[in-house]
Design a protein around this motif. Structure first.
Motif, PDB file in Angstrom:
ATOM      1  N   ALA A 136       0.817  -1.215   0.000  1.00 21.47           N
ATOM      2  CA  ALA A 136       0.000   0.000   0.000  1.00 21.47           C
ATOM      3  C   ALA A 136       0.844   1.256   0.000  1.00 21.47           C
ATOM      4  CB  ALA A 136      -0.905   0.003   1.238  1.00 21.47           C
ATOM      5  N   THR A 137       0.249   2.305  -0.553  1.00 21.44           N
ATOM      6  CA  THR A 137       0.719   3.663  -0.348  1.00 21.44           C
ATOM      7  C   THR A 137      -0.414   4.412   0.327  1.00 21.44           C
ATOM      8  OG1 THR A 137       1.681   5.643  -1.386  1.00 21.44           O
ATOM      9  CG2 THR A 137      -0.019   4.473  -2.634  1.00 21.44           C
ATOM     10  N   GLN A 138      -0.081   5.306   1.245  1.00 24.03           N
ATOM     11  CA  GLN A 138      -1.102   5.985   2.041  1.00 24.03           C
ATOM     12  C   GLN A 138      -0.979   7.495   1.838  1.00 24.03           C
ATOM     13  OE1 GLN A 138      -1.916   6.428   6.760  1.00 24.03           O
ATOM     14  NE2 GLN A 138      -1.827   4.315   6.016  1.00 24.03           N
ATOM     15  N   VAL A 139      -2.076   8.121   1.450  1.00 28.85           N
ATOM     16  CA  VAL A 139      -2.102   9.565   1.247  1.00 28.85           C
ATOM     17  C   VAL A 139      -3.465  10.097   1.665  1.00 28.85           C
ATOM     18  CG1 VAL A 139      -0.430   9.607  -0.665  1.00 28.85           C
ATOM     19  CG2 VAL A 139      -2.878   9.341  -1.154  1.00 28.85           C
ATOM     20  N   GLU A 140      -3.549  11.400   1.834  1.00 28.46           N
ATOM     21  CA  GLU A 140      -4.847  12.023   2.053  1.00 28.46           C
ATOM     22  C   GLU A 140      -5.679  11.892   0.778  1.00 28.46           C
ATOM     23  OE1 GLU A 140      -6.884  16.370   3.114  1.00 28.46           O
ATOM     24  OE2 GLU A 140      -4.688  16.131   3.231  1.00 28.46           O
ATOM     25  N   MET A 141      -6.891  11.394   0.931  1.00 25.69           N
ATOM     26  CA  MET A 141      -7.805  11.299  -0.210  1.00 25.69           C
ATOM     27  C   MET A 141      -9.232  11.343   0.298  1.00 25.69           C
ATOM     28  SD  MET A 141      -8.218   8.325  -3.141  1.00 25.69           S
ATOM     29  CE  MET A 141      -9.603   8.370  -4.301  1.00 25.69           C
ATOM     30  N   HIS A 142     -10.077  12.090  -0.399  1.00 26.13           N
ATOM     31  CA  HIS A 142     -11.495  12.222  -0.067  1.00 26.13           C
ATOM     32  C   HIS A 142     -12.174  12.902  -1.252  1.00 26.13           C
ATOM     33  CE1 HIS A 142     -10.108  16.285   0.898  1.00 26.13           C
ATOM     34  NE2 HIS A 142      -9.266  15.756   1.798  1.00 26.13           N
ATOM     35  N   PRO A 143     -13.484  13.082  -1.231  1.00 25.89           N
ATOM     36  CA  PRO A 143     -14.147  13.703  -2.391  1.00 25.89           C
ATOM     37  C   PRO A 143     -13.650  15.100  -2.729  1.00 25.89           C
ATOM     38  CG  PRO A 143     -15.765  12.554  -1.059  1.00 25.89           C
ATOM     39  CD  PRO A 143     -14.476  12.526  -0.279  1.00 25.89           C
ATOM     40  N   LEU A 144     -13.012  15.774  -1.784  1.00 27.64           N
ATOM     41  CA  LEU A 144     -12.481  17.111  -2.047  1.00 27.64           C
ATOM     42  C   LEU A 144     -10.998  17.082  -2.398  1.00 27.64           C
ATOM     43  CD1 LEU A 144     -14.262  18.972   0.899  1.00 27.64           C
ATOM     44  CD2 LEU A 144     -15.110  18.524  -1.420  1.00 27.64           C
ATOM     45  N   LEU A 145     -10.419  15.899  -2.472  1.00 27.22           N
ATOM     46  CA  LEU A 145      -9.036  15.713  -2.908  1.00 27.22           C
ATOM     47  C   LEU A 145      -8.953  14.334  -3.565  1.00 27.22           C
ATOM     48  CD1 LEU A 145      -6.188  17.083  -2.862  1.00 27.22           C
ATOM     49  CD2 LEU A 145      -5.718  15.723  -0.816  1.00 27.22           C
ATOM     50  N   PRO A 146      -9.347  14.208  -4.826  1.00 30.17           N
ATOM     51  CA  PRO A 146      -9.579  12.895  -5.428  1.00 30.17           C
ATOM     52  C   PRO A 146      -8.335  12.103  -5.805  1.00 30.17           C
ATOM     53  CG  PRO A 146     -10.112  14.646  -6.985  1.00 30.17           C
ATOM     54  CD  PRO A 146      -9.851  15.313  -5.683  1.00 30.17           C
ATOM     55  N   GLN A 147      -7.160  12.713  -5.828  1.00 29.90           N
ATOM     56  CA  GLN A 147      -5.904  11.983  -6.061  1.00 29.90           C
ATOM     57  C   GLN A 147      -5.961  11.105  -7.310  1.00 29.90           C
ATOM     58  OE1 GLN A 147      -3.244  12.676  -4.559  1.00 29.90           O
ATOM     59  NE2 GLN A 147      -3.495  12.997  -2.356  1.00 29.90           N
ATOM     60  N   ARG A 148      -6.422  11.666  -8.406  1.00 23.26           N
ATOM     61  CA  ARG A 148      -6.637  10.852  -9.609  1.00 23.26           C
ATOM     62  C   ARG A 148      -5.349  10.214 -10.134  1.00 23.26           C
ATOM     63  NH1 ARG A 148     -10.190  15.316 -10.237  1.00 23.26           N
ATOM     64  NH2 ARG A 148     -12.378  14.649 -10.139  1.00 23.26           N
ATOM     65  N   GLU A 149      -4.243  10.957 -10.092  1.00 19.91           N
ATOM     66  CA  GLU A 149      -2.986  10.401 -10.600  1.00 19.91           C
ATOM     67  C   GLU A 149      -2.550   9.189  -9.787  1.00 19.91           C
ATOM     68  OE1 GLU A 149       1.612  11.794 -11.651  1.00 19.91           O
ATOM     69  OE2 GLU A 149       0.356  13.061 -10.370  1.00 19.91           O
TER      70      GLU A 149
ATOM     71  N   PRO B  21     -10.122  10.562   5.299  1.00 20.02           N
ATOM     72  CA  PRO B  21     -11.068  10.350   4.198  1.00 20.02           C
ATOM     73  C   PRO B  21     -12.337  11.187   4.309  1.00 20.02           C
ATOM     74  CG  PRO B  21     -11.206   8.546   5.752  1.00 20.02           C
ATOM     75  CD  PRO B  21     -10.035   9.380   6.181  1.00 20.02           C
ATOM     76  N   LEU B  22     -12.513  11.860   5.455  1.00 19.63           N
ATOM     77  CA  LEU B  22     -13.643  12.781   5.603  1.00 19.63           C
ATOM     78  C   LEU B  22     -13.163  14.229   5.633  1.00 19.63           C
ATOM     79  CD1 LEU B  22     -15.691  10.774   8.257  1.00 19.63           C
ATOM     80  CD2 LEU B  22     -15.778  10.619   5.754  1.00 19.63           C
ATOM     81  N   ALA B  23     -11.922  14.448   5.197  1.00 20.43           N
ATOM     82  CA  ALA B  23     -11.332  15.795   5.123  1.00 20.43           C
ATOM     83  C   ALA B  23     -11.417  16.516   6.464  1.00 20.43           C
ATOM     84  CB  ALA B  23     -11.980  16.619   4.022  1.00 20.43           C
ATOM     85  N   GLN B  24     -11.218  15.720   7.535  1.00 16.74           N
ATOM     86  CA  GLN B  24     -11.279  16.271   8.900  1.00 16.74           C
ATOM     87  C   GLN B  24     -12.568  17.062   9.119  1.00 16.74           C
ATOM     88  OE1 GLN B  24      -7.570  18.026  10.233  1.00 16.74           O
ATOM     89  NE2 GLN B  24      -6.347  16.521   9.110  1.00 16.74           N
ATOM     90  N   GLY B  25     -13.654  16.510   8.592  1.00 20.39           N
ATOM     91  CA  GLY B  25     -14.979  17.082   8.796  1.00 20.39           C
ATOM     92  C   GLY B  25     -15.450  18.021   7.710  1.00 20.39           C
TER      93      GLY B  25
END
Length: 269
Positions: free
Chosen positions: A147-160, A177-181
């Motif tokens: 695995a690789t772990q990064v911030e990702m949520h609907p407001l940061l989709p990390q498409r690449e 994953p909830l963008a800290q609320g």
């Protein structure tokens, strides 16, 4: 899909101070527990695992090595201490937390290979890595990367990075994953949640799970532990996934320019 099954929903433990929280999550059904040396609660997590009736072989336990502990000897010693605190002989997934400070690709990843050969870890994780750093690590490591772990949520989709993990057969594990609320303030997510009669948290997590090779590790307490878990049963239709994909603003809640340079106490005897 990746070469081994990583539970799509994990339990993030930032700020967890009570073993009962871990025990509760496991009773509800979580089988992927994520902690870190940084969080200073590996002992709490270990106690929660020990108190649970869930067999060890059903669990994926992950921890992460502090940036200042990434020199070869510090990495090995601090991993032994992490295992002692967790009460485990082997950790399922051991991450480089940030590729900074004492991180040296050859030295650090060589030590991960040694730990793998010694049976101290089952898989390597690489947290907060760019695609180019992932390419470099994949060239160096003999031990398997899960695995690789990064911030990702609907407001940061990390498409690449999503495309990257799907192409290279590893997982992207979404932290925050909830963008800290902040997802709770997004009207599109609120509208979709109302449509399905569920929480915005469930919609956000279900959107993540709609991507192949993506898992998530929300932290939660109280009733939110079960509410997040129920996201596994929510199937968003293609139209709603497209609406979320079309959200046209992005928010990053963890700033790499500050987080990666924070000094933490390195391993000591």
């Amino acid at each position: 899909m990746p070469h081994t099954a990583l539970p799509r929903l994990g339990f993030g433990t930032v700020g967890v101070t009570d073993p009962e929280t871990i025990e509760t999550a496991l009773e509800i059904g979580y089988r992927h527990i994520d902690t870190a040396q940084w969080y200073e609660n590996e002992t709490i997590v270990g106690r929660g695992i020990a108190r649970s009736s869930v067999p060890r072989e059903e669990l994926t336990v992950a921890t992460k090595v502090l940036p200042d502990n990434l020199g070869a000897e510090d990495l090995k010693h601090s991993t032994e201490q992490s295992l002692d605190r967790l009460g485990l002989d082997t950790v399922d997934l051991l991450y480089v937390h940030w590729p900074t400070n004492a991180y040296d690709p050859v030295e650090t990843l060589g030590a991960f290979d040694d730990l793998y050969d010694d049976g101290k870890l089952r898989y390597v994780g690489l947290s907060n890595f760019t695609p180019s750093l992932l390419d470099e690590a994949r060239e160096i490591l003999d031990a398997p990367i899960l695995a690789t772990q990064v911030e990702m949520h609907p407001l940061l989709p990390q498409r690449e990075l999503v495309e990257y993990v799907q192409r290279t057969d590893i997982y992207l594990v979404a932290y925050s994953p909830l963008a800290q609320g902040k997802v709770f303030d997004e009207p599109v997510l609120g509208d979709i949640a109302d449509k399905y009669g569920v929480s915005v948290a469930q919609v956000s997590l279900a959107w993540l799970f709609s991507h192949d090779n993506v898992a998530a590790i929300p932290k939660a307490s109280g009733d939110h532990i079960r509410d997040n878990y129920e996201a596994l049963s929510l199937d968003l239709n293609d139209e709603d996934i497209a609406r979320i994909d079309a959200i046209d603003h992005q928010i990053r809640t963890v700033n790499p320019e500050t987080e990666e340079k924070v000094d933490r106490t390195p391993w000591t005897e």
